[in-house]
Design a protein around this motif. Sequence first.
Motif, mmCIF file in Angstrom:
data_model
loop_
_atom_site.group_PDB
_atom_site.id
_atom_site.type_symbol
_atom_site.label_atom_id
_atom_site.label_comp_id
_atom_site.label_asym_id
_atom_site.label_seq_id
_atom_site.Cartn_x
_atom_site.Cartn_y
_atom_site.Cartn_z
ATOM 1 N N UNK A 1 -0.658 -12.658 -0.634
ATOM 2 C CA UNK A 1 -1.111 -10.934 -0.493
ATOM 3 C C UNK A 1 -1.659 -10.542 0.629
ATOM 4 N N UNK A 2 -1.451 -10.886 1.671
ATOM 5 C CA UNK A 2 -1.112 -10.801 3.913
ATOM 6 C C UNK A 2 -0.163 -9.733 3.681
ATOM 7 N N UNK A 3 1.241 -10.213 2.843
ATOM 8 C CA UNK A 3 1.671 -8.798 3.023
ATOM 9 C C UNK A 3 1.775 -8.177 2.523
ATOM 10 N N UNK A 4 1.080 -7.725 0.554
ATOM 11 C CA UNK A 4 1.115 -6.950 -0.476
ATOM 12 C C UNK A 4 0.321 -5.576 0.406
ATOM 13 N N UNK A 5 -1.261 -6.564 1.128
ATOM 14 C CA UNK A 5 -2.150 -5.577 2.088
ATOM 15 C C UNK A 5 -1.383 -5.169 2.849
ATOM 16 N N UNK A 6 -0.645 -5.614 3.613
ATOM 17 C CA UNK A 6 -0.541 -4.554 4.686
ATOM 18 C C UNK A 6 1.066 -3.467 4.135
ATOM 19 N N UNK A 7 1.788 -4.482 3.188
ATOM 20 C CA UNK A 7 2.760 -2.643 2.651
ATOM 21 C C UNK A 7 1.748 -1.553 2.138
ATOM 22 N N UNK B 1 -1.759 -21.036 7.984
ATOM 23 C CA UNK B 1 -0.768 -21.339 7.062
ATOM 24 C C UNK B 1 -0.168 -20.020 6.584
ATOM 25 N N UNK B 2 -0.786 -19.214 5.636
ATOM 26 C CA UNK B 2 -0.734 -17.974 5.651
ATOM 27 C C UNK B 2 -0.296 -16.784 6.487
ATOM 28 N N UNK B 3 -1.025 -16.523 7.720
ATOM 29 C CA UNK B 3 -0.598 -15.442 8.397
ATOM 30 C C UNK B 3 0.499 -16.120 9.011
ATOM 31 N N UNK B 4 0.791 -17.555 9.557
ATOM 32 C CA UNK B 4 2.019 -18.150 10.500
ATOM 33 C C UNK B 4 3.314 -17.363 9.488
ATOM 34 N N UNK B 5 2.916 -17.455 7.606
ATOM 35 C CA UNK B 5 4.088 -17.342 7.122
ATOM 36 C C UNK B 5 4.361 -15.779 6.843
ATOM 37 N N UNK B 6 3.284 -15.089 6.606
ATOM 38 C CA UNK B 6 3.111 -13.710 6.358
ATOM 39 C C UNK B 6 3.548 -12.893 7.638
ATOM 40 N N UNK C 1 11.914 16.191 4.504
ATOM 41 C CA UNK C 1 12.364 16.261 3.214
ATOM 42 C C UNK C 1 13.140 14.945 2.964
ATOM 43 N N UNK C 2 12.428 12.647 3.277
ATOM 44 C CA UNK C 2 13.382 12.333 2.980
ATOM 45 C C UNK C 2 13.725 11.935 1.788
ATOM 46 N N UNK C 3 14.644 11.469 1.331
ATOM 47 C CA UNK C 3 14.765 10.796 -0.514
ATOM 48 C C UNK C 3 14.345 8.912 0.032
ATOM 49 N N UNK C 4 13.965 8.247 1.344
ATOM 50 C CA UNK C 4 13.681 7.319 1.454
ATOM 51 C C UNK C 4 11.817 6.616 1.066
ATOM 52 N N UNK C 5 12.195 5.792 0.511
ATOM 53 C CA UNK C 5 11.282 4.890 -0.046
ATOM 54 C C UNK C 5 11.079 3.377 0.436
ATOM 55 N N UNK C 6 10.136 3.199 0.681
ATOM 56 C CA UNK C 6 9.394 1.886 1.473
ATOM 57 C C UNK C 6 10.314 0.206 0.161
ATOM 58 N N UNK C 7 10.911 -0.150 1.040
ATOM 59 C CA UNK C 7 11.427 -1.569 0.030
ATOM 60 C C UNK C 7 10.185 -2.570 -0.009
ATOM 61 N N UNK C 8 9.524 -2.457 -1.176
ATOM 62 C CA UNK C 8 8.479 -3.932 -1.110
ATOM 63 C C UNK C 8 8.732 -4.841 -1.095
ATOM 64 N N UNK C 9 10.221 -5.749 -1.788
ATOM 65 C CA UNK C 9 10.578 -6.805 -1.556
ATOM 66 C C UNK C 9 9.412 -7.853 -2.326
ATOM 67 N N UNK C 10 8.574 -7.249 -2.920
ATOM 68 C CA UNK C 10 7.214 -8.152 -2.919
ATOM 69 C C UNK C 10 7.814 -9.383 -4.459
#
Length: 308
Positions: A245-251, A38-43, A266-275
């Motif tokens: 938790x799976x999403x957290x580990x992947x990010x 279930x967790x993998x299917x939702x992640x 030289x980009x100002x981009x930062x990853x949006x985690x949305x955790x």
Amino acid sequence: MLSFNLPNYFLRHLQVMLYSLGQLSRTPVASVMTVLVIGIALALPAGLYVLLKNVEQVAGQWDDASQISLFLKPNTNDARGKQLAEQLLAWPDISAVDYHSAKQSLQEFRQLSGLDEILDSLPKNPLPPVIIIKPVETEHEEAIQGLLERLQNMQEVDLAQLDMAWLKRLKTINQTGERGITILATLLSLSVLLVIGNTIRLAILSRQTEIRVIKLVGGTNAFVRRPFLYTGFWYGLLGGAIAWFTLLIALLAINGPITRLTALYDSQFSLQWMLGQMFLSLPLFGLLLGVSGAWLAVGRHLNDIEPT
């Protein structure tokens, strides 16, 4: 009477909730495997959704940087070019204007190309003055196209250039990604319903004798249904937590390479985690799927089990 029964009602539900959790702990291997599925299917759709939002962030930066380049006629002097830039800045559909003289354009090209010797051998500067325009509307293609045509018809303008095809492709890619993630999330949600429904069905079949005895002594369908619904509740809730938790580990795994890649450009981009958003939505969505799958399974098989 109401004040007496209400606490008792919640107490019974709490007891059944803990009893259902205890039932899962008695079969740890099967329970863990179901929760992981279930967790993998939702992640998976959650991870794709976060990825799409980050792509949209990058695309938004590109879209904000979309510019119309006005290449003026070579005989346009700097005074007239600056005056034209000031006039264009007053247009309501233009948010910013930047004028580059022919000399500035040549200097920029010299720095980027490194062709100093070739440029010095030219008899005159081949580059025209350029006005860089930032439109107010960057999402409506008709508005941008109309502005582009008006600029092209100006007397001093030799060429007005904007890559409209690039903007169309970018928007189409985003729309396709959204549609694909929606379809994938729907299919995986159905798979979660099927997994939980089948798990609850097996639990019902393994407890047929117990269910018949309960019904024989007067137990209602609601009373029999309750522990199975809480079993689906726990499956969905724990599956949603595993998905988070799976999403957290992947990010965490991709954040380092992405940071190094953006530093190279030289980009100002930062990853949006949305955790924070996913911390609430994934367990709640998993809980909803778990209870729904359990309800469907119980409703399908419970009526078939009657005391004889």
